[in-house]
Design an enzyme around this catalytic site. Structure first.
Site: not given
Length: 289
Positions: A17, A50, A70, A79, A81, A167, A198, A216, A225-226, A228
């Site tokens: 990511n 991103q 984004n 976010c 990650n 999410h 997401n 996403e 996706c962290g 996520g």
């Protein structure tokens, strides 16, 4: 910076990511949506899922503020990650030598802790489980799952979790065969989610191990996706299919997620541990808006 001039940045990634990271602690960085789209373009710009921006703290008790954009230029509130990459960026740039940092996004606060050279734990705020908090027009009390009739796909069962980003997570038998892009886009387009959402596709292997793909908003499917992953772990825990400490294998690598909350007592922070990678430092001519 908003017009022409040199932009210094770092290219980084967390499990694939990938991010462009900018230090705005000494000078402001105020990009337009068009500039961000150009920067994230993989043919015309640097290329990234991103853009992350480190700002001076805006209130006491915070070490840094943290902006997220984004690839389409829209802002994001979280976010995971990126947060690990942010911690590595701060250390590499000498902005702080503290092993533990508190940062603030537009929506939440996070704690970042260095575990090893390039491994970090991000402690995120407790998940919000009310559908209205995503936001969603679904009129319901917090529940482990909700049956949603997705146009073209019929009824699917989703867990809904707000973690700075909204999410929706569904269980699948085989994550490789899941219609990630098609179903993800269809759900995002529904009026049920006014700010989009997401979409996570979770395949449980055993109680301590699962696989995940995430579509996403504003970026499409990413390698990892962290937030996520955290949302998927929470959704799986609420459904009783995984333990409160679980390893999630994403396409870019593995994350470990721990959460000891429940549907009746959700106000427990989530801990996510994983790597951050510095790819290179760069400098480019910033285009006019």
């Amino acid at each position: 910076m908003s017009a022409g001039g040199e932009l210094r940045f770092a290219k980084m990634h967390g499990l694939g990511n990938d991010f462009v990271v900018v230090d705005a602690t000494a000078a402001p960085f105020t990009p337009t949506a068009a500039q961000l789209q150009w920067l994230c373009d993989r043919h015309l710009g640097v290329g990234a899922d991103q853009v992350l921006v480190v700002d001076p703290p805006g209130e006491s008790g915070v070490d840094f503020d943290y902006r997220i954009y984004n690839a389409d230029g829209s802002p994001s509130g979280q976010c995971g990650n990126g947060a690990r990459c942010l911690a590595l960026f701060i250390a590499r740039r000498g902005l702080s030598d503290r092993p533990q940092l508190r940062v603030r996004t537009s929506d939440t606060r996070m704690m970042l802790r260095r575990e090893a050279d390039t491994v970090f734990t991000v402690e995120l705020a407790a998940p919000e489980l009310r559908p209205a908090a995503l936001p969603s027009t679904l009129d319901a009390v917090p529940a482990a799952t909700y049956d949603i009739d997705v146009p073209g796909f019929g009824v699917h069962r989703f867990g809904l979790v707000q973690l700075g980003n909204p999410h929706a997570v569904t269980l699948v038998d085989d994550v490789d065969a899941a219609p990630v892009a098609a179903l993800g886009a269809a759900l995002q387009a529904m009026p049920l989610f006014p700010a989009s959402v997401n979409v996570g596709f979770l395949q449980v292997l055993d109680r301590g191990h699962a696989r995940l793909r995430v579509y996403e908003r504003g970026a499409g499917e990413t390698l990892a996706c962290g937030s996520g992953a955290c949302a998927a772990a929470v959704a799986g825990m609420l459904r009783g299919v995984v333990d409160d400490d679980v390893r999630l294998a994403l396409r870019g690598g593995e994350l470990r997620i721990a959460w000891s909350g429940s549907l009746s007592s959700p106000d427990v922070p989530i801990r996510m541990t994983g790597p951050a990678t510095h790819v290179y430092d760069g400098c480019l001519q910033w285009p006019n808006p």
